[in-house]
Write a protein that holds these residues in place. Structure first.
Motif, PDB file in Angstrom:
ATOM      1  N   ILE A  50      93.659  -3.618  -4.411  1.00  0.00           N
ATOM      2  CA  ILE A  50      92.778  -4.051  -3.316  1.00  0.00           C
ATOM      3  C   ILE A  50      91.674  -2.962  -3.331  1.00  0.00           C
ATOM      4  N   LYS A  53      85.967  -1.162   0.251  1.00  0.00           N
ATOM      5  CA  LYS A  53      84.542  -0.928   0.264  1.00  0.00           C
ATOM      6  C   LYS A  53      84.008   0.206   1.209  1.00  0.00           C
ATOM      7  N   ARG A  57      85.882  -2.749   4.514  1.00  0.00           N
ATOM      8  CA  ARG A  57      86.176  -4.321   4.000  1.00  0.00           C
ATOM      9  C   ARG A  57      87.136  -4.057   2.754  1.00  0.00           C
ATOM     10  N   LYS A  58      88.087  -4.881   2.890  1.00  0.00           N
ATOM     11  CA  LYS A  58      88.918  -4.795   1.617  1.00  0.00           C
ATOM     12  C   LYS A  58      88.862  -6.209   0.786  1.00  0.00           C
ATOM     13  N   VAL A  59      88.803  -6.310  -0.599  1.00  0.00           N
ATOM     14  CA  VAL A  59      88.504  -7.385  -1.407  1.00  0.00           C
ATOM     15  C   VAL A  59      89.494  -7.141  -2.597  1.00  0.00           C
ATOM     16  N   PRO A  60      89.853  -8.149  -3.193  1.00  0.00           N
ATOM     17  CA  PRO A  60      90.778  -8.315  -4.296  1.00  0.00           C
ATOM     18  C   PRO A  60      89.973  -7.431  -5.567  1.00  0.00           C
ATOM     19  N   ASP A  62      88.576  -6.990  -9.007  1.00  0.00           N
ATOM     20  CA  ASP A  62      88.178  -8.165 -10.170  1.00  0.00           C
ATOM     21  C   ASP A  62      87.769  -7.448 -11.359  1.00  0.00           C
ATOM     22  N   GLU A 102      95.827   0.338  -2.925  1.00  0.00           N
ATOM     23  CA  GLU A 102      94.399   0.095  -2.454  1.00  0.00           C
ATOM     24  C   GLU A 102      93.798   1.171  -3.142  1.00  0.00           C
ATOM     25  N   SER A 105      86.092   1.948  -3.523  1.00  0.00           N
ATOM     26  CA  SER A 105      85.419   1.644  -4.481  1.00  0.00           C
ATOM     27  C   SER A 105      84.501   2.766  -5.251  1.00  0.00           C
TER      28      SER A 105
END
Length: 153
Positions: A50, A53, A57-60, A62, A102, A105
Motif C-alpha cells: 500500500i 501518499k 491517502r492510501k492506494v494499492p 501499482d 505500507e 510515496s
C-alpha cells in the motif's frame, strides 16, 4: 485467464518461457472463441503493498505505474528495456523485502531516483525535476551537482 477481446474465460496457454532474468514467466495465450492472441506475465508477489501518499491517502502499489514513470523519464534515451525491467524488479523487491505493507510515496520516489541515476543521467534529471518539484534553474544546477558527486543524495 479471461480473454481481453471477448471476455471468454476459456483461454489456452500456447507457450511459456522465463522472463526478467527468471523473475517472471511470460505466457503466450490464445482464445479458442474469438481467435485472439495475447501475452501475460506471472510474477512472484511477496505481499500486497500500500502506498501512503503525502496527503495521507492510501492506494494499492501499482508496478505498471512505476514502470511508466521510468519510461517517461527515459523517453528518447538509448537505454535497453531489459535494464529498465531489471531496475523495476529490483525496486519492487526492495519494497517487498522491508517487511512493511505500507510504504511512503517518497520512499518509492527515492528508489526510482537511485535507479535512474545508474541508468541515465538525463532521465535522472528529468525525474528529479518532477519528483522534487523544481521551480527555477538553480534547482537543475543543484541536481546536476549531485551527478558529479556520487557521495551526495
Amino acid at each position: 485467464m479471461r480473454c481481453p477481446y471477448c471476455q471468454s474465460e476459456d483461454t489456452q496457454v500456447k507457450d511459456s518461457r522465463p522472463a526478467e532474468d527468471g523473475a517472471a514467466i511470460r505466457r503466450r495465450r490464445a482464445c479458442p472463441d474469438c481467435g485472439g492472441r495475447f501475452t501475460t506475465f506471472e510474477r512472484v508477489q511477496l505481499r500486497d503493498l500500500i502506498v501512503v501518499k503525502k496527503s495521507g491517502r492510501k492506494v494499492p502499489f501499482d508496478r505498471d505505474k512505476m514502470h511508466r514513470s521510468l519510461d517517461i523519464a527515459l523517453r528518447k534515451r538509448n537505454v535497453d528495456p531489459e535494464r529498465v525491467e531489471r531496475a523495476v524488479t529490483g525496486i519492487v523487491r526492495q519494497l517487498e523485502s522491508t517487511g512493511e505493507t505500507e510504504v511512503a510515496s517518497d520512499d518509492i520516489g527515492h528508489l526510482v531516483m537511485e535507479a535512474l541515476k545508474l541508468l541515465d543521467d538525463v532521465a535522472y534529471v528529468r525525474y528529479a525535476s518532477v519528483y522534487r518539484n523544481f521551480r527555477e534553474a538553480k534547482d537543475f544546477q543543484n541536481v546536476l551537482g549531485e551527478l558529479g558527486d556520487p557521495e551526495e543524495e
